[in-house]
Design an enzyme around this catalytic site. Sequence first.
Site, PDB file in Angstrom:
ATOM      1  N   GLU A 109      -6.972   5.104   7.640  1.00  0.00           N
ATOM      2  CA  GLU A 109      -6.707   6.506   7.253  1.00  0.00           C
ATOM      3  C   GLU A 109      -7.918   7.095   6.509  1.00  0.00           C
ATOM      4  OE1 GLU A 109      -2.890   5.815   5.379  1.00  0.00           O
ATOM      5  OE2 GLU A 109      -2.095   5.287   7.349  1.00  0.00           O
ATOM      6  N   SER A 129       3.082  -2.055  10.347  1.00  0.00           N
ATOM      7  CA  SER A 129       4.523  -2.184  10.587  1.00  0.00           C
ATOM      8  C   SER A 129       5.035  -3.605  10.354  1.00  0.00           C
ATOM      9  CB  SER A 129       4.887  -1.696  11.992  1.00  0.00           C
ATOM     10  OG  SER A 129       4.526  -0.326  12.133  1.00  0.00           O
ATOM     11  N   GLU A 139      -5.741  -4.554  10.540  1.00  0.00           N
ATOM     12  CA  GLU A 139      -4.707  -3.542  10.732  1.00  0.00           C
ATOM     13  C   GLU A 139      -4.983  -2.782  12.028  1.00  0.00           C
ATOM     14  OE1 GLU A 139      -2.698  -2.513   6.758  1.00  0.00           O
ATOM     15  OE2 GLU A 139      -4.348  -1.114   7.037  1.00  0.00           O
ATOM     16  N   ASN A 175       0.885  -1.172   0.000  1.00  0.00           N
ATOM     17  CA  ASN A 175       0.000   0.000   0.000  1.00  0.00           C
ATOM     18  C   ASN A 175       0.921   1.220   0.000  1.00  0.00           C
ATOM     19  OD1 ASN A 175      -1.767   2.069   0.531  1.00  0.00           O
ATOM     20  ND2 ASN A 175      -2.273   1.417   2.615  1.00  0.00           N
ATOM     21  N   TRP A 176       1.096   1.784  -1.175  1.00  0.00           N
ATOM     22  CA  TRP A 176       2.054   2.895  -1.306  1.00  0.00           C
ATOM     23  C   TRP A 176       1.568   4.170  -0.622  1.00  0.00           C
ATOM     24  CZ3 TRP A 176       4.131   3.070  -7.079  1.00  0.00           C
ATOM     25  CH2 TRP A 176       4.873   1.916  -7.317  1.00  0.00           C
ATOM     26  N   LYS A 177       0.287   4.239  -0.324  1.00  0.00           N
ATOM     27  CA  LYS A 177      -0.302   5.474   0.212  1.00  0.00           C
ATOM     28  C   LYS A 177       0.028   6.630  -0.739  1.00  0.00           C
ATOM     29  CE  LYS A 177      -0.224   3.401   4.711  1.00  0.00           C
ATOM     30  NZ  LYS A 177      -0.193   3.513   6.154  1.00  0.00           N
ATOM     31  N   GLY A 192       2.688  -1.105   4.261  1.00  0.00           N
ATOM     32  CA  GLY A 192       2.788   0.316   3.967  1.00  0.00           C
ATOM     33  C   GLY A 192       4.246   0.707   3.748  1.00  0.00           C
ATOM     34  N   GLY A 193       4.861   1.251   4.780  1.00  0.00           N
ATOM     35  CA  GLY A 193       6.218   1.803   4.684  1.00  0.00           C
ATOM     36  C   GLY A 193       7.218   0.891   3.980  1.00  0.00           C
ATOM     37  N   HIS A 225      -9.715   1.525   4.812  1.00  0.00           N
ATOM     38  CA  HIS A 225      -8.447   1.711   5.532  1.00  0.00           C
ATOM     39  C   HIS A 225      -8.655   2.718   6.670  1.00  0.00           C
ATOM     40  CE1 HIS A 225      -4.333   2.858   6.391  1.00  0.00           C
ATOM     41  NE2 HIS A 225      -3.970   1.722   5.825  1.00  0.00           N
ATOM     42  N   GLY A 263       2.248   2.388  10.674  1.00  0.00           N
ATOM     43  CA  GLY A 263       3.248   3.452  10.503  1.00  0.00           C
ATOM     44  C   GLY A 263       3.948   3.858  11.793  1.00  0.00           C
TER      45      GLY A 263
HETATM   46  P1  PGA Z   1       2.599   0.321   7.630  1.00  0.00           P
HETATM   47  O1  PGA Z   1       1.168   0.580   6.964  1.00  0.00           O
HETATM   48  O2  PGA Z   1       3.119  -0.976   7.092  1.00  0.00           O
HETATM   49  O3  PGA Z   1       3.428   1.496   7.222  1.00  0.00           O
HETATM   50  O4  PGA Z   1       2.372   0.264   9.115  1.00  0.00           O
HETATM   51  C1  PGA Z   1       0.271  -0.470   6.723  1.00  0.00           C
HETATM   52  C2  PGA Z   1      -1.014   0.069   6.154  1.00  0.00           C
HETATM   53  O5  PGA Z   1      -1.456   1.147   6.578  1.00  0.00           O
HETATM   54  O6  PGA Z   1      -1.629  -0.560   5.271  1.00  0.00           O
END
Ligand code: PGA
Length: 251
Positions: A97, A212, A167, A9-11, A233-234, A95, A173
């Site tokens: 966010e 994470s 999640e 998930n590149w965001k 994500g990251g 998600h 993050g």
């Molecule tokens: P993260 O994000 O791996 O940076 O914690 C995961 C996500 O929000 O899908």
Amino acid sequence: MRRKLVVGNWKMHGNLARNKALLGAVLAGVKELRAADYGVCVPYPYLAQAQSMLQGSNIAWGAQNLSQHEQGAFTGAVAPGMLADFGCRYVIIGHSERRALFHESNDIAAAKFDAAIKFGMTPIFCVGETLQEREDGVTEQVVARQLEVVLNHAGAQSVAKTVIAYEPVWAIGTGKTATPEQAQAVHAFIRSRVAQLDGKVAGGLRILYGGSMKPGNAAELMAMPDIDGGLIGGASLVAEEFVAICRAAQQ
Ligand code: PGA
């Protein structure tokens, strides 16, 4: 046996040059891996780039959001058919966010879920509790409520075409990861709720962990019986890290 699935998930990260380098390195790193499935969910403007670079490879692509509407006067929104036009296999829905920063309710997430299914895409439907909710001991209630929106309304056939991502909001993050045991407990709970709808669908459902996930913890998380992969994500922005997690999914 469920095949593992790892999705990046590149965001809101990337640009044409960086994406080219990242996708090129990931393609090279995973091209021999056959025992799991892989995908990346990129920002809308880069769907064409993802499509042209990933077509014919073992990495699928998708989006991070979609409109629940098929067309019309919705300035700034992107319709499900548009994503399907660009060959999207996956679309992330619900998600945390989107829920927290864009005020997406459970009902909106449910409508988006339906839109994705209707256009032949696989929703990656996200659920998870905040730190406060975990400390208050209401993780299962929160996850059940988020899940019920889809379960009550979509029916077993649609759920069979879905991926769920657990999640925990406090792990996204932050560098804090749920322990394998903490994550496994919620994954097993999610599967048991789906089993109330349909046991066979529950048995085949892929439930990803997100929050994470890194090369250092991916293998132990994915070794748990109900953790079927990761939503990353990251670490999906760093080719070596993402490839290492993809490799861990092979075991
Ligand atoms: P993260 O994000 O791996 O940076 O914690 C995961 C996500 O929000 O899908």
